[in-house]
Write a protein that holds these residues in place. Structure first.
Motif, mmCIF file in Angstrom:
data_model
loop_
_atom_site.group_PDB
_atom_site.id
_atom_site.type_symbol
_atom_site.label_atom_id
_atom_site.label_comp_id
_atom_site.label_asym_id
_atom_site.label_seq_id
_atom_site.Cartn_x
_atom_site.Cartn_y
_atom_site.Cartn_z
ATOM 1 N N LYS A 166 0.828 -1.208 0.000
ATOM 2 C CA LYS A 166 0.000 0.000 0.000
ATOM 3 C C LYS A 166 0.862 1.256 0.000
ATOM 4 O O LYS A 166 0.553 2.236 -0.682
ATOM 5 N N ASP A 167 1.945 1.239 0.790
ATOM 6 C CA ASP A 167 2.845 2.399 0.796
ATOM 7 C C ASP A 167 3.459 2.613 -0.578
ATOM 8 O O ASP A 167 3.575 3.739 -1.064
ATOM 9 N N GLN A 168 3.867 1.516 -1.220
ATOM 10 C CA GLN A 168 4.478 1.618 -2.544
ATOM 11 C C GLN A 168 3.480 2.198 -3.547
ATOM 12 O O GLN A 168 3.827 3.021 -4.390
ATOM 13 N N GLU A 169 2.224 1.762 -3.462
ATOM 14 C CA GLU A 169 1.205 2.257 -4.384
ATOM 15 C C GLU A 169 0.933 3.745 -4.165
ATOM 16 O O GLU A 169 0.751 4.505 -5.118
ATOM 17 N N LEU A 170 0.916 4.167 -2.904
ATOM 18 C CA LEU A 170 0.692 5.581 -2.598
ATOM 19 C C LEU A 170 1.824 6.440 -3.165
ATOM 20 O O LEU A 170 1.589 7.511 -3.728
ATOM 21 N N LEU A 171 3.053 5.979 -3.010
ATOM 22 C CA LEU A 171 4.197 6.724 -3.531
ATOM 23 C C LEU A 171 4.157 6.775 -5.055
ATOM 24 O O LEU A 171 4.479 7.789 -5.671
#
Length: 254
Positions: A166-171
């Motif tokens: 999820k963090d990777q997708e947000l970035l």
């Protein structure tokens, strides 16, 4: 306000020139300055377009920060009036990104050698070069590009802070914002703290120096350098000499 480094002139052919205000820079509204209309319909000047695309060099293509439509590279090269050095730099990074995406290769964070992941269900990847150099098995996380922590195999995440999908997708998917108080510089709206990996969003108001609520360390939201290092050559409201760091496709920390 108008830019004086790169400008359009009536002699520029093959470009739809207009006298409309820029859609990428709210302060660029001089009615006497020519700007170009992009294929997506938005209006821009060469300098703003160059800065916008430079901030997206972590990607494999350039997109409009307003409507998110992709700009063909040939259009960017012409309308941004890229110099030979800018063109070579852009094409080198875009080409490398495309190759890595195509064959699922990444730079080893330990030595920089290209590594291809063989087992796609395991994020723990060994680098034989680092293993030989260090005399111990060296593994890194394919997702957050830090030395592996936690049990293996794992298809989800390692135990490093900030390592989750999820963090990777947000970035990856975050929009670009304009920091009006920092010379109208454009940068990604969300950054991962370079010290601990926690995600931080800038509300586009105030200076470029951010304090992490988790580790309490300060860093520059624009260049991602530690605050002390960035402020040696610039102030809180002046663009960094290091320029705009691209989107953090992976969370990386020192």
């Amino acid at each position: 306000m108008s830019h004086n480094f790169k400008q359009f002139t009536p002699s520029d052919t093959g470009i739809k020139l207009v006298n409309k205000p820029s859609d990428l820079d709210p302060f660029d509204d001089d009615p006497n300055v020519l700007r170009a209309e992009l294929s997506c319909g938005h209006v821009v000047d060469p300098m703003s377009l160059t800065d916008c695309c430079r901030g997206q060099l972590g990607e494999t293509a350039f997109k409009c920060p307003v409507c998110h439509k992709e700009w063909p590279y040939e259009e960017v090269r012409k309308l941004a009036k890229l110099s030979d050095n800018e063109r070579l730099g852009f094409e080198d990074v875009l080409g490398t990104n495309a190759v890595k995406k195509l064959v699922d290769m990444k730079d080893c964070p330990g030595c920089g050698v290209f590594i291809e992941r063989v087992h796609t269900t395991n994020l723990a990847v060994e680098c034989s070069v680092c293993t030989e150099n260090t005399g111990r098995i060296y593994e890194f996380c394919w997702q957050c590009l830090r030395e592996w922590k936690g049990p293996r195999p794992s298809a989800d995440q390692c135990e490093n802070a900030g390592c989750n999908i999820k963090d990777q997708e947000l970035l990856n998917d975050c929009t670009m914002i304009t920091l009006k108080s920092v010379q109208n510089v454009q940068c990604p709206a969300i950054r991962a703290c370079p010290f601990c990996g926690v995600l931080i969003e800038h509300i586009a108001v105030g200076c470029k120096i951010m304090s992490c609520n988790k580790c309490h360390k300060e860093f520059c939201f624009v260049c991602l350098k530690p605050a002390q290092e960035c402020l040696q050559t610039a102030t809180h409201y002046v663009l960094c000499t290091a320029g705009v760091a691209p989107k953090q496709v992976e969370v990386q920390m020192p």
